[in-house]
Design an enzyme around this catalytic site. Structure first.
Site, PDB file in Angstrom:
ATOM      1  N   LEU A 276      38.112   8.417  62.750  1.00  0.00           N
ATOM      2  CA  LEU A 276      37.330   8.815  61.578  1.00  0.00           C
ATOM      3  C   LEU A 276      37.010  10.298  61.669  1.00  0.00           C
ATOM      4  O   LEU A 276      37.072  11.037  60.690  1.00  0.00           O
ATOM      5  CB  LEU A 276      36.038   7.993  61.515  1.00  0.00           C
ATOM      6  CG  LEU A 276      36.210   6.479  61.423  1.00  0.00           C
ATOM      7  CD1 LEU A 276      34.858   5.778  61.422  1.00  0.00           C
ATOM      8  CD2 LEU A 276      36.988   6.107  60.178  1.00  0.00           C
TER       9      LEU A 276
ATOM     10  N   GLY B  35      42.664  12.105  52.998  1.00  0.00           N
ATOM     11  CA  GLY B  35      43.113  12.484  51.659  1.00  0.00           C
ATOM     12  C   GLY B  35      41.971  12.706  50.695  1.00  0.00           C
ATOM     13  O   GLY B  35      41.931  13.712  49.968  1.00  0.00           O
TER      14      GLY B  35
ATOM     15  N   ARG C 269      40.995   2.277  75.931  1.00  0.00           N
ATOM     16  CA  ARG C 269      41.681   1.170  75.268  1.00  0.00           C
ATOM     17  C   ARG C 269      42.960   0.730  75.967  1.00  0.00           C
ATOM     18  O   ARG C 269      43.210  -0.462  76.116  1.00  0.00           O
ATOM     19  CB  ARG C 269      42.035   1.603  73.853  1.00  0.00           C
ATOM     20  CG  ARG C 269      40.815   1.781  73.034  1.00  0.00           C
ATOM     21  CD  ARG C 269      41.146   2.304  71.680  1.00  0.00           C
ATOM     22  NE  ARG C 269      39.954   2.140  70.861  1.00  0.00           N
ATOM     23  CZ  ARG C 269      39.873   2.479  69.594  1.00  0.00           C
ATOM     24  NH1 ARG C 269      40.916   2.994  68.982  1.00  0.00           N
ATOM     25  NH2 ARG C 269      38.769   2.291  68.931  1.00  0.00           N
TER      26      ARG C 269
ATOM     27  N   ARG D  77      44.214   7.580  71.715  1.00  0.00           N
ATOM     28  CA  ARG D  77      43.051   8.031  70.965  1.00  0.00           C
ATOM     29  C   ARG D  77      41.795   7.367  71.494  1.00  0.00           C
ATOM     30  O   ARG D  77      41.793   6.169  71.772  1.00  0.00           O
ATOM     31  CB  ARG D  77      43.224   7.692  69.485  1.00  0.00           C
ATOM     32  CG  ARG D  77      42.041   8.085  68.624  1.00  0.00           C
ATOM     33  CD  ARG D  77      42.289   7.783  67.170  1.00  0.00           C
ATOM     34  NE  ARG D  77      42.414   6.358  66.903  1.00  0.00           N
ATOM     35  CZ  ARG D  77      41.387   5.509  66.850  1.00  0.00           C
ATOM     36  NH1 ARG D  77      40.166   5.934  67.064  1.00  0.00           N
ATOM     37  NH2 ARG D  77      41.596   4.231  66.581  1.00  0.00           N
TER      38      ARG D  77
ATOM     39  N   HIS E 143      44.820  -1.997  70.460  1.00  0.00           N
ATOM     40  CA  HIS E 143      43.369  -2.143  70.501  1.00  0.00           C
ATOM     41  C   HIS E 143      43.024  -3.380  71.314  1.00  0.00           C
ATOM     42  O   HIS E 143      43.563  -4.451  71.082  1.00  0.00           O
ATOM     43  CB  HIS E 143      42.824  -2.285  69.076  1.00  0.00           C
ATOM     44  CG  HIS E 143      41.349  -2.097  69.001  1.00  0.00           C
ATOM     45  ND1 HIS E 143      40.473  -3.056  69.449  1.00  0.00           N
ATOM     46  CD2 HIS E 143      40.596  -1.065  68.574  1.00  0.00           C
ATOM     47  CE1 HIS E 143      39.238  -2.603  69.265  1.00  0.00           C
ATOM     48  NE2 HIS E 143      39.291  -1.402  68.731  1.00  0.00           N
TER      49      HIS E 143
ATOM     50  N   SER F  60      35.180  -4.776  66.439  1.00  0.00           N
ATOM     51  CA  SER F  60      34.839  -3.422  66.875  1.00  0.00           C
ATOM     52  C   SER F  60      34.758  -3.323  68.395  1.00  0.00           C
ATOM     53  O   SER F  60      34.227  -4.198  69.079  1.00  0.00           O
ATOM     54  CB  SER F  60      33.503  -2.996  66.297  1.00  0.00           C
ATOM     55  OG  SER F  60      33.089  -1.819  66.945  1.00  0.00           O
TER      56      SER F  60
END
Lengths: 278, 279, 651
Positions: free
Chosen positions: C454, C58, C343, C448, C279, C297
């Protein structure tokens, strides 16, 4: 569907049996500031919080108090929070006279109850400064920080107008120090903790992030002057107490304030030359 | 100002921007610039305090050396300038630094008070309902606004006492500092005032020395530890030096028992001058 | 189940025109950029664009569009654009720069993303994503994002979950924060220039359409409670994913599906709702009252070794368990990729060993992620430099020191690949309404890759939407916006006002959070890491029951005329109920396992996901009719020109 139920408790999706925590529990008394609006008078309300698991975060404690308030038909306490992992900068609170509580380098959302003792009386107040008016209860308006960024906290490159990223080498030390400054999450604890309600730490962190690296040089002096002067429309004057750094959940260094002070006076001199003003 | 449609209350500036003055006066218009000026004047005043303290140590060499030191100050500039001109220039400069230091301190305090208005502002710091738990701010940094005025008032007292001789009356001998100092400091109330004021001065210097590096932006992470040491050392030296005068006078270790010259502003001063030349 | 076609492989009814341009894959975007219509620079200011959401997508879109000259209004329910949850992404951002000279290329990133997405993404979109990944890094570096650097001053890269090349750019463990600050600063620049109007603490509660075209939104000012209408030539939804339907997830507390869902109810198809990503490296929950799960992470998997004790219910402290009694199960089962398998593979394997009773920690709900080997090899300072803040964070939350004791990790819901269906122009099925970032069904297929979220958010915002939106607006030059006096706005405003009032007037006994938690349990149990037909049917009976209870027994105290977070949450949870039902239906119809969607009935003998390319190589996009009828399922066939469909194997 084999094993689906096992997963339930595994990922903490609460099964009835996991009610008891494996850690110890605490009984606490909370004095919490409540205020209906910016101009309404505020006052402290006292809540008893028995049986609090030490693995809970401070905000989860407030969740429980709120749940109880709702069950009793009362209006829950408003407080700012979002990511609950210490990065969004949304959570705030003065807890026993310290911004984000007494744990250093920790946001309120990551402050765990194991850091408190059984029987503690905990006073919870909003961050206070004139530029942070109370919205409701513990929620304050920190949009003055956005005004500081809008004044010049950016590098004016339009989308697409740039060359390859590796065309401009950035010395590793500069990049690292810039990152140290850029770690600021804009929570406002520095202002809350400052006896002068000064926003030097926030502004200097944002300024140093850009002023330290080559990309930030063309606008350096203009940016410095604009951001500092916008900051000074809202906040008090720094007296170098150092409370801000101690309150900062990201441990932004006071040295950035010195850096800003230096750059500001330099900016005053350079901008005069740049604009040809005599 | 950005056209944010939902201008929340927090967006309203607390302070109005003033019309900019021409460079370099505009530096003083900003709080950071004002702190910068405060640091420079602080350095000037601190330099004076240290030199003044060292000069005063001549007291321990006796009346004639003290007289000689006072005369040297008046003769600064040698034969090139009219007598006392350079001293007066320094005095005016000192006074200017003092006034600017004071003005910036007062206006910055006012700014912080206004910026903290809704939070209450008591005794130089904003107030939370719960007891503030300070971590870094120390006694010195939080009392600058008290130690400052104490030192200011003390300076006036000190001038009235030893420069203008307001209450020593007939005992005051213009030009004989040794006598005046001993005379004044033998009074217990006066000695107490000197002790209290100099403690305040040392506390002020302790935070001021550390702080001025910050305000001038000349610090380096590598030497930050040394700044604290320097602040402690300077405050300590000034404290010990300045406190030695009232304490030693009160202890009777500095007196006029073995004075060779008479105490008056005519023959007494001549005598002091001759003794000094004989050294 | 209402279906618009005879079977799972039936032809699309033609509604879903993906507008993918013709031509060779590598040239599609370039050629298309030339063939799209342009809006003259002077005319751009005659268009008003509404952007909802200020995360990576956005903020970058709002900034870029206003730089082009469009008049932009941007809305966020946060107090500042910089709070959006993009800020919490830790690991990094992919780009096919090949700075490390290890054989990366646009084609390889494209290939990896399609493969990683288990062949359920639109090839053309993915290729475009890989192409613009290059520009993103250039843009962000120029904005002053303090990426990690080599000693020569050039950008540093690391390898990241699932990739065999080092193409991930990072800024310590705070890459998302730094990229968001970059986009936020670009936005602040435009706000200061007066070309973006910023609305903070303002939540979008409805999409307004006129004659089938999006013409504005209805918002609620979260502080004053005022319901207001805003008009524009186009509406861009950049409102993030719906992971919070699980209640416990790594999403921020306020993340929700409301804006996208209200658009869905106004005609935007919702695609692939069942594709949710777990995740693998989160901190296991410690108790009932936990409000969210914290992610560590994935980059930690580069150096940490994952293991569990061989022995069941082994209560020994990890340092007392000898090497011979440890099962490094990922290294054992996938020698080539080891701890870096994608993942979903890592997550399911963790679930398998924990289900076997080999879990570790007080609640036996985790697996070890052990750094002792790398600490010994590279030394404490090197590890601290790389992962210091992650280790500190872990210690803060758990009270354990990961330098001394292995971390405990377990999978948690993290990202949702599903979302609003969009065509190649990122436009939803409602003309004039666009969706970008995690809010759309995106380029990630069924799964993904790490460090790609990102990349997609910024690709959409900086480099795709600013081009594609012009093509559609060019045709509307000279058309004024629908005036706020038009009855469609009054109608929508009163509907939103009534809906808000309805929550306040139920007057039941239970809090919104209670219902949210209960809903989360159902969704996690039956639409979580592993799904079965029986479980999904169960979800489809339990969710409506709980939903009915919600509407009967909810209590929202306070008023609608000031800050009332319970009221805000009530609206969001109401939408989660409807979404959860759609997820179950979508998962039920998709009789295959792919990426984040694992149907227990469809697995290989080794327990790997078994795709059904013949029947399910398509996107499922659902059309809303009304609250009382189920949505209609439409499909968009996926054609694979460049990447051959193979069963994923990370052995």
């Amino acid at each position: 569907m084999s094993g689906a139920n096992d997963v339930t408790s595994q990922a903490g999706q609460t099964s009835q049996t996991s009610q008891q925590s494996h850690g110890r529990t605490l009984s606490l008394t909370l004095r919490i500031w409540r205020q209906d609006g910016p101009d309404a008078p505020g006052r402290f309300h006292t809540f008893d919080a028995p049986n609090i698991s030490e693995d809970m975060s401070f905000l989860e404690l407030l969740d429980i108090i709120n749940e109880r308030l709702i069950e009793g038909g009362d209006v829950p306490i408003e407080f700012d929070h979002d990511c609950r992992e210490g990065i969004c900068g949304m959570c705030s609170l003065m807890i026993n006279g310290r911004a984000h509580g007494h744990e250093l380098a920790t946001t309120t959302c990551q402050l765990h109850m194991r850091k408190f003792s059984d029987g503690d009386v905990i006073t919870v107040e909003p961050f206070r400064a004139k530029a942070f008016p109370v919205v409701r209860d513990l929620v304050v308006d920190r949009s003055s920080f956005d005004r500081i960024i809008e004044a010049g906290g950016y590098i004016s490159v339009n989308t697409g107008a740039v060359g390859d990223a590796n065309q401009t080498p950035v010395p590793k030390e500069a990049a690292d120090t810039s990152m140290d400054a850029a770690a600021c999450i804009g929570c406002g604890a520095c202002v809350a903790a400052c006896p002068n309600s000064a926003a030097q730490l926030f502004t200097s962190a944002k300024l140093a992030h850009l002023n330290l690296i080559p990309q930030g040089q063309p606008q350096r002096w203009e940016r410095t002057e604009a951001m500092v002067e916008t900051m000074e429309q809202f906040f008090g004057s720094c007296t170098n107490h150092g409370e801000c750094t101690e309150a900062c959940p990201k441990e932004i260094s006071l040295d950035f304030i010195a850096f800003m002070n230096r750059d500001y006076v330099k900016a005053k001199i350079k901008n005069r030359k740049l604009t040809g003003q005599s | 100002m950005a056209p944010t449609a939902t201008q929340a209350a927090g967006s309203a500036p607390v302070f109005k921007t003033k019309r900019p003055l021409p460079f370099p006066l505009n530096i003083y218009q900003s709080a950071i610039g004002r702190k910068w000026v405060m640091a420079w004047t602080g350095i000037g005043l601190l330099g004076f305090v240290i030199v003044h303290m060292i000069g005063n140590l001549h007291l321990y060499e006796g009346p004639s050396r003290m007289y000689e030191y006072a005369e040297t100050l008046r003769d600064l500039g040698g034969g090139l300038l009219p007598r006392t001109l350079l001293l007066w220039i320094m005095r005016v400069g000192l006074l200017a630094m003092f006034v600017v230091h004071l003005h910036s301190a007062y206006t910055l305090k006012e700014r912080s008070r206004l910026a903290s208005e809704r939070a209450g502002f008591v005794g130089g710091a904003k107030k939370y309902a719960s007891k503030r738990d300070y971590i870094a701010a120390n006694y010195a940094s939080r009392t600058m606004r008290w130690t400052g005025p104490i030192v200011g008032l003390y300076v006036l007292f000190h001038l009235a006492d030893l420069t203008w001789g307001w209450w020593l009356g007939d005992a005051y001998v213009r030009g004989d500092p040794y006598h005046n100092v001993v005379e004044s400091l033998s009074s217990i109330p006066v000695a107490i005032i000197y002790v209290v004021a100099n403690v305040a001065l040392a506390i002020h210097i302790f935070h001021g020395t550390w702080s001025m590096f910050q305000s001038l932006g000349v610090n380096n992470p590598r030497y930050n530890g040394l700044r604290r040491n320097l602040a402690t050392a300077l405050a300590g030296v000034v404290l010990v030096g300045n406190l030695s005068f009232p304490v030693l006078v009160q202890a009777g270790l500095v007196d006029e028992d073995n004075r060779d010259c008479p105490i008056n502003d005519t023959t007494g001063l001549e005598c002091l001058g001759e003794t000094a030349e004989a050294h | 189940m209402a279906e618009s076609h005879s079977g799972p492989n039936g032809a699309s009814n033609g509604v879903l025109d993906s507008r993918v341009p013709d031509g060779p894959m590598a040239d599609k975007w370039t050629d298309h950029k030339f063939s799209m219509k342009l809006v003259n620079p002077n005319n751009k200011r005659r268009f008003e664009i509404i952007v909802v959401g200020t995360g990576l997508a956005g903020a970058s879109a709002a900034a870029s569009l206003s730089e082009l000259g469009y008049r932009v209004k941007v809305f966020t329910f946060h107090d500042s654009p910089r709070r959006a949850h993009s800020i919490a992404a830790q690991g990094g951002i992919n780009a096919a720069k090949n700075y490390t000279n290890d054989g990366d290329s646009v084609h390889r990133l494209f290939y990896d993303t399609v493969k990683g997405g288990d062949y359920r993404s639109r090839e053309a979109n993915v290729h475009r994503l890989a192409e613009v990944s290059l520009n993103i890094i250039d843009q962000c570096a120029a904005q002053g994002v303090p990426f990690a650097r080599e000693y020569g001053g050039l950008l540093d890269n690391r390898s990241f979950g699932g990739a065999q090349v080092s193409r991930t750019f990072y800024a310590r463990g705070q890459t998302g924060q730094q990229l968001l600050l970059g986009a936020y600063q670009a936005l602040a620049k435009q706000v200061a220039a007066g070309s973006v109007e910023l609305y903070t603490r303002t939540e979008m509660l409805d999409l307004v359409t006129k004659d089938g075209r999006a013409c504005g939104i209805i918002t609620r000012d979260l502080i004053s409670g005022e319901i207001a209408a805003h008009t524009g030539h186009a509406v861009v939804l950049a409102t993030g994913g719906y992971g919070n339907v699980y209640y416990l997830s790594t999403n921020a507390m306020a993340c929700n599906v409301t804006a996208a869902w209200r658009a869905h109810r106004r005609g935007a198809y919702f695609a692939n709702a069942c594709y949710t990503q777990i995740h693998p490296t989160c901190i296991p929950a410690s108790d009932e009252f936990q409000s969210k799960l914290t992610l560590m992470s994935e980059s930690l998997r580069n150096d940490g070794r994952i293991w569990v004790p061989e022995q069941l219910d082994d209560a020994r402290s990890p340092d007392l368990i000898p090497e011979s009694e440890r099962d490094y199960y990922l290294e054992r089962k996938y020698p080539a990729f080891g701890n870096l398998v994608p993942r979903d593979v890592a997550s399911r394997n963790a679930k398998t060993v924990v289900d076997q009773g080999k879990g570790v920690g007080p609640l036996r709900n985790g697996v070890y992620l052990d750094f002792s080997e790398v600490i010994e090899r590279d030394g404490h300072p090197a590890v601290a430099a790389k992962y210091g803040n992650l280790f500190d964070m872990y210690e803060r939350i758990t009270g354990e020191n990961p330098y001394a004791v292995p971390m405990r990790i377990y999978p948690a819901i993290h990202y949702t690949m599903g979302g609003l269906w969009v065509d190649y122009h990122l436009m939803t099925t409602v003309p004039g309404c666009y969706s970008i970032g995690e809010a759309n069904f995106s380029d990630h297929g069924a799964n993904r890759l790490g460090a790609s979220a990102l990349m997609q958010g910024l690709a959409d915002g900086y480099f795709v939407l600013p081009y594609t939106i012009g093509d559609d607006l060019a045709a509307r030059l000279g058309e004024p916006v629908v005036p706020l006096s038009d009855p469609v706005f009054a109608q929508a405003t009163s509907e939103v006002t009534d809906a808000t009032q309805r929550f306040l007037s139920i007057g039941g006994t239970r809090s919104v959070d209670w219902f949210h938690r209960e809903l989360g349990k159902i969704v996690w149990d039956y639409i979580g890491m592993e799904r079965t037909a029986a479980g999904l049917e169960k979800a489809l009976s339990e969710i409506p029951a709980l939903e009915a209870e919600f509407w009967a027994d909810l209590r929202v105290s306070g008023s609608g005329a000031n800050l009332n977070s319970s009221l805000e949450k009530a609206g969001r949870v109401a939408d989660f109920f409807e979404l959860a039902k759609l997820m179950a239906r979508d998962a039920l119809v998709r009789e295959e396992s792919c990426g984040g969607h694992f149907r227990a009935e469809h697995q290989t003998p080794e327990g790997e996901a078994q795709r059904d390319d013949e029947n399910f190589a398509h996107v499922a996009a659902w059309e809303w009719h009304s609250s009382d009828t189920t949505q209609t399922r439409h499909i968009e066939e996926l054609e694979f020109e460049e990447v051959a469909l193979t069963q994923r194997s990370y052995k």
